[in-house]
Design a protein around this motif. Structure first.
Motif, PDB file in Angstrom:
ATOM      1  N   ALA A   1      -1.233   9.929   0.534  1.00  0.00           N
ATOM      2  CA  ALA A   1      -1.481   9.854  -0.660  1.00  0.00           C
ATOM      3  C   ALA A   1      -0.615  11.339  -1.308  1.00  0.00           C
ATOM      4  CB  ALA A   1      -2.764   9.977  -1.181  1.00  0.00           C
ATOM      5  N   ALA A   2      -0.576  12.159  -0.507  1.00  0.00           N
ATOM      6  CA  ALA A   2       0.170  13.448  -0.956  1.00  0.00           C
ATOM      7  C   ALA A   2       1.583  13.235  -1.239  1.00  0.00           C
ATOM      8  CB  ALA A   2      -0.008  14.624   0.005  1.00  0.00           C
ATOM      9  N   ARG A   3       2.086  12.202  -0.598  1.00  0.00           N
ATOM     10  CA  ARG A   3       3.386  11.655  -0.963  1.00  0.00           C
ATOM     11  C   ARG A   3       3.699  10.516  -1.933  1.00  0.00           C
ATOM     12  NH1 ARG A   3       6.707  15.956  -0.227  1.00  0.00           N
ATOM     13  NH2 ARG A   3       6.854  16.565   2.145  1.00  0.00           N
TER      14      ARG A   3
ATOM     15  N   VAL B   1      -6.415  14.033  -6.349  1.00  0.00           N
ATOM     16  CA  VAL B   1      -7.685  13.639  -5.940  1.00  0.00           C
ATOM     17  C   VAL B   1      -7.941  12.259  -5.980  1.00  0.00           C
ATOM     18  CG1 VAL B   1      -8.886  15.739  -5.860  1.00  0.00           C
ATOM     19  CG2 VAL B   1      -8.957  14.142  -7.744  1.00  0.00           C
ATOM     20  N   GLU B   2      -8.516  11.581  -4.853  1.00  0.00           N
ATOM     21  CA  GLU B   2      -8.639  10.088  -4.840  1.00  0.00           C
ATOM     22  C   GLU B   2      -9.733   9.593  -5.656  1.00  0.00           C
ATOM     23  OE1 GLU B   2      -9.318   6.292  -2.116  1.00  0.00           O
ATOM     24  OE2 GLU B   2      -9.380   8.376  -1.110  1.00  0.00           O
TER      25      GLU B   2
ATOM     26  N   GLN C   1      -1.050   3.882  -4.390  1.00  0.00           N
ATOM     27  CA  GLN C   1      -0.271   3.234  -3.454  1.00  0.00           C
ATOM     28  C   GLN C   1      -0.306   3.351  -2.312  1.00  0.00           C
ATOM     29  OE1 GLN C   1       4.069   2.643  -4.410  1.00  0.00           O
ATOM     30  NE2 GLN C   1       3.985   4.368  -5.793  1.00  0.00           N
ATOM     31  N   VAL C   2      -1.380   4.333  -1.864  1.00  0.00           N
ATOM     32  CA  VAL C   2      -1.897   4.657  -0.466  1.00  0.00           C
ATOM     33  C   VAL C   2      -2.516   3.633   0.319  1.00  0.00           C
ATOM     34  CG1 VAL C   2      -4.256   5.354  -0.963  1.00  0.00           C
ATOM     35  CG2 VAL C   2      -3.122   6.470   1.007  1.00  0.00           C
TER      36      VAL C   2
ATOM     37  N   TYR D   1      -0.612   1.594   2.659  1.00  0.00           N
ATOM     38  CA  TYR D   1      -0.314   2.083   3.956  1.00  0.00           C
ATOM     39  C   TYR D   1      -1.729   2.265   5.110  1.00  0.00           C
ATOM     40  CZ  TYR D   1       3.770   3.455   1.660  1.00  0.00           C
ATOM     41  OH  TYR D   1       4.953   3.212   0.941  1.00  0.00           O
ATOM     42  N   ILE D   2      -2.734   2.702   4.287  1.00  0.00           N
ATOM     43  CA  ILE D   2      -3.880   2.822   4.949  1.00  0.00           C
ATOM     44  C   ILE D   2      -5.100   2.580   3.991  1.00  0.00           C
ATOM     45  CG2 ILE D   2      -5.391   4.426   6.104  1.00  0.00           C
ATOM     46  CD1 ILE D   2      -3.052   6.321   6.631  1.00  0.00           C
ATOM     47  N   GLN D   3      -5.795   1.679   4.463  1.00  0.00           N
ATOM     48  CA  GLN D   3      -7.119   0.987   3.624  1.00  0.00           C
ATOM     49  C   GLN D   3      -8.098   1.985   3.680  1.00  0.00           C
ATOM     50  OE1 GLN D   3      -7.142  -3.111   5.197  1.00  0.00           O
ATOM     51  NE2 GLN D   3      -6.779  -3.762   2.762  1.00  0.00           N
ATOM     52  N   PRO D   4      -8.954   1.943   2.739  1.00  0.00           N
ATOM     53  CA  PRO D   4     -10.153   2.819   2.900  1.00  0.00           C
ATOM     54  C   PRO D   4     -11.291   2.359   3.628  1.00  0.00           C
ATOM     55  CG  PRO D   4     -10.132   1.688   0.858  1.00  0.00           C
ATOM     56  CD  PRO D   4      -8.821   1.390   1.456  1.00  0.00           C
TER      57      PRO D   4
END
Length: 736
Positions: A538-540, A97-98, A545-546, A549-552
């Protein structure tokens, strides 16, 4: 129970004592009573833990005493493997979980609170995960919870947010206590401190006294530990000892001193509050090392107990974990396998019987080429070796089935897959936790996180206090990201909720859930789409590190080179110039930027801010340029919906421009200015817009046809799967 534990009661006149534990001797008697009552259970837990730790099933000394030292005596690790399998799901919960928790704040404008709450939740999660002991403490809790059925999280005092972990082996509660924290009248936890750890509590004597520590009593305990250790020279001067402790002298802190064994006692007072006492386990202290009267409003502020169910009668001591449930079968399995190995060794050997003791001493085998000769007075014993495969293997299979049945709540039940969804369920079988196991864990975990948040947002939490540096850094981080301190202190504790992991502890199950969400992406808003993509990535790669690739949501978007290039191209189009599309460009980024300009120009023309006559050439060039980008990016199936939206916008914009041009032409002809109109609006542009409209319409029809074909194919697959399932059910019914 009060009389058994010697807790203080009200006097006959109705006077209430200051505390229900009056002195260290009484604390010692309470501990002794609880320790003695736990004797048999402690022995059982030790045997179960030994089985999980890989201790062999037979006592090696007994085998040697009876002349059986050559027997196989091996723990084959089935218990440890089952525990690791059950633990795998909780390990997955640790970082899947984030954010560990969500909550609301009562401060500020409602339109700002959502962003603040997300930032505070993210920063508090960062603080907890950056605590060096976070992972080890979580896994130790899961081990107690799964292996023995009960795990305990508690605090050293009423202010520090950092917690400790214990099991029922060191956390003692009275017999016949219902499995509810509020029903616990007194609890005792055994702890061992190195002298430097105990000294840390009184390092600042003034703060220690205010916190309830008896500084002189702690000094005496430390001196006693140092003098009873391995030092040949006794230490009587406290100032000298304190200097060595301040210098982190390892000889004093570790090698030269014994551990100080203490007791943490929590007892409920008559008003429902909870007092906290620290005393020596041996009871040699004249006064308590630490005493705090009613620092906790309730038991939940002192400790949280995680229970795997409520046992057979609702009492804490009737709750059993995985180790207890599999212990008999694992021990029987180990013994059977050892016998299986012994039998295999026996069947593979030649049995020779000597006729006398002398013959035994002369036992030698002689080899002559292909022949083997045994000495005289020896004979080979003919015997029938039992068929172990028929005798032992079926029994082992039965034991294995029994173990699987008894551990069903620790992992999902297996089934023979028949449909696509059952196959997916079988894939996630290994690490998926049952919903019951998740609920049993998350309910106390949420209560515990609520208490952690309460401690963190305590006003005037000084940086010099235990855990204070981390709290100060947490608040500073929130403020740097625009969250006022009042919003932190205004967190509504009742709204604190633990974030549950998607997939029930299974990475495969989580990925399947995200794949299912991807099918409904078009129905989600922008925030939902961003969250799904972040969770999927993030599951990968993990949430640490997410952001690569994709910012919140809320974080300023990273500028891309193609964005700058597309903006420069927009300026060129507005100047009436044309730009060529390059095949190596990021066509999706260009399409986004150009789509915004087209929409803006159409809106301004419609509002009368721009004249169509002056803008028609710019729009035609821009529309044709955008069409080429969409043509090149449509091969990317992951952005199919977004591209379809841009194509629909482009078609509407093209229709607007074409219709506007037709109106201008008609108005010019009506005014008798046909020649001027034809000069201002190039017929070539009109032809280009007509061709563009035809191409857009064809693309739209092609996209709609493709979607219909996909829908029909999906429905056909579902129908085939349903037919196969119905056929399998019918065949099974006929067989039965």
């Amino acid at each position: 129970m009060n009389s058994d534990l010697l807790l203080e009661n009200m006097s006959p006149e109705g006077e209430i004592p200051e505390s229900r534990i009056k002195d260290p001797q009484e604390a010692k008697r309470i501990f002794d009573a609880l320790w003695d009552a736990d004797k048999d259970r402690r022995k059982n837990r030790a045997e179960i833990q030994a089985m999980l730790d890989g201790v062999p099933p037979y006592d090696e000394s007994e085998l040697e005493a009876t002349g059986q030292s050559d027997r196989a005596n091996v723990n084959f690790g089935e218990g440890e493997a089952l525990l690791e399998s059950a633990m795998a799901g909780y390990v997955d919960l640790l970082n899947s979980v984030e954010r560990l928790m969500t909550f609301n704040t009562t401060f500020g404008d409602p339109s700002q609170r959502y962003e603040w709450e997300q930032i505070m939740s993210e920063e508090m999660t960062r603080m907890l995960r950056n605590w060096p002991r976070y992972t080890s403490q979580f896994l130790l809790l899961a081990t107690h919870f799964v292996g023995h059925g009960v795990g305990v999280l508690y605090f050293d005092d009423e202010s520090d947010w950092r917690w400790k972990v214990s099991g029922l082996g060191d956390f003692l509660i009275p017999n016949r206590t219902y499995a509810c924290e509020e029903d616990i009248e007194v609890a005792v936890c055994r702890r061992s401190y190195q002298v430097h750890q105990l000294y840390a509590f009184i390092k600042d004597e003034e703060i220690a006294k205010q916190a309830g520590w008896n500084v002189e009593e702690v000094k005496n305990a430390i001196l006693e530990a140092v003098n009873s250790g391995s030092n040949s020279q006794s230490v009587t001067d406290w100032e000298e000892l304190r200097t060595q402790l301040k210098n982190n002298d390892l000889t004093i802190g570790y090698a030269g001193a014994s551990e100080v064994k203490v007791l943490h006692l929590w007892n409920k007072e008559f008003d429902g509050s909870v007092s906290h006492i620290v005393s020596l386990e041996n009871g040699d202290n004249e006064e308590f090392l630490c005493r705090r009267i009613s620092p906790f409003k309730n038991v939940a502020q002192a400790f949280t107990i995680f229970t795997y169910g409520i046992g057979t009668n609702g009492y804490y001591h009737s709750i059993r974990g995985l180790g207890y449930k599999i212990y008999p079968q694992i021990q029987a399995s180990n013994r059977l396998r050892c016998q299986f190995y012994d039998g295999a060794m026996l069947s593979a050997s030649l049995m020779i019987q000597p006729e006398s003791e002398d013959a035994l001493n002369d036992l030698n085998l002689f080899y002559y080429g292909p022949y083997s000769v045994i000495p005289p007075k020896m004979r080979v014993v003919e015997r029938t070796v039992p068929n172990l495969a028929n005798n032992v293997v079926p029994m082992l299979a039965d034991i294995t089935n029994t173990i699987q049945n008894k551990t069903g709540s620790y992992q999902a039940n297996s089934s023979t897959p028949r449909t696509k969804f059952e196959v997916q369920a079988a894939i996630s079988q290994g690490t998926k936790l049952s919903s019951a196991a998740l609920n049993l864990f998350y309910e106390p975990w949420q209560r515990f996180l609520r208490e952690v948040v309460r401690r963190v947002i305590r006003p005037l939490y000084l940086a010099a206090e235990p855990g204070g540096e981390e709290v100060a850094d947490f608040i500073a981080r929130c403020m740097r990201r625009g969250v006022p301190a009042e919003a932190v202190y205004g967190i509504d504790l009742g709204s604190v909720a633990a974030v549950r992991a998607i997939g029930a502890g299974s990475e495969t199950n989580r990925l399947m859930a995200f794949d299912e969400f991807m099918q409904y992406m078009s129905a989600f808003d922008d925030t939902g789409k961003r969250n799904i993509m972040r969770d999927r990535v993030a599951a990968r790669v993990g949430y640490d590190q997410v952001n690569r690739y994709i910012q919140p949501i809320g974080m300023e978007s990273r500028p891309l080179p193609d964005e700058k290039v597309a903006e420069l191209e927009n300026n060129s189009f507005q100047m009436g110039l044309n730009v060529t599309v390059k095949p190596n460009e990021n066509h999706l980024i260009h399409a986004r930027v150009h789509n915004a300009l087209i929409a803006n120009m159409v809106q301004r023309i419609d509002a009368g801010e721009l004249g169509l006559e002056q803008s028609v050439q710019q729009l035609v060039n821009l529309v044709q340029h955008q069409e080429q980008h969409l043509q090149l990016v449509q091969v990317d199936k992951t952005v199919e919906q977004e591209v379809a939206q841009y194509r629909a916008d482009l078609q509407r914009s093209g229709e607007f421009v074409y219709n506007g041009m037709e109106k201008l032409k008609a108005a010019s002809q009506k005014a008798g200015q046909t020649t001027a109109a034809q000069g201002s609006i190039d017929p070539k542009l009109q032809q280009q817009m007509q061709e563009h409209q035809i191409r857009m319409q064809m693309k739209q029809e092609e996209f709609a046809l493709t979607q219909q074909m996909k829908m029909a194919e999906s429905q056909q697959k579902l129908a085939i799967e349903d037919a196969k399932a119905a056929q399998a059910i019918t065949a099974k019914a006929r067989k039965s």
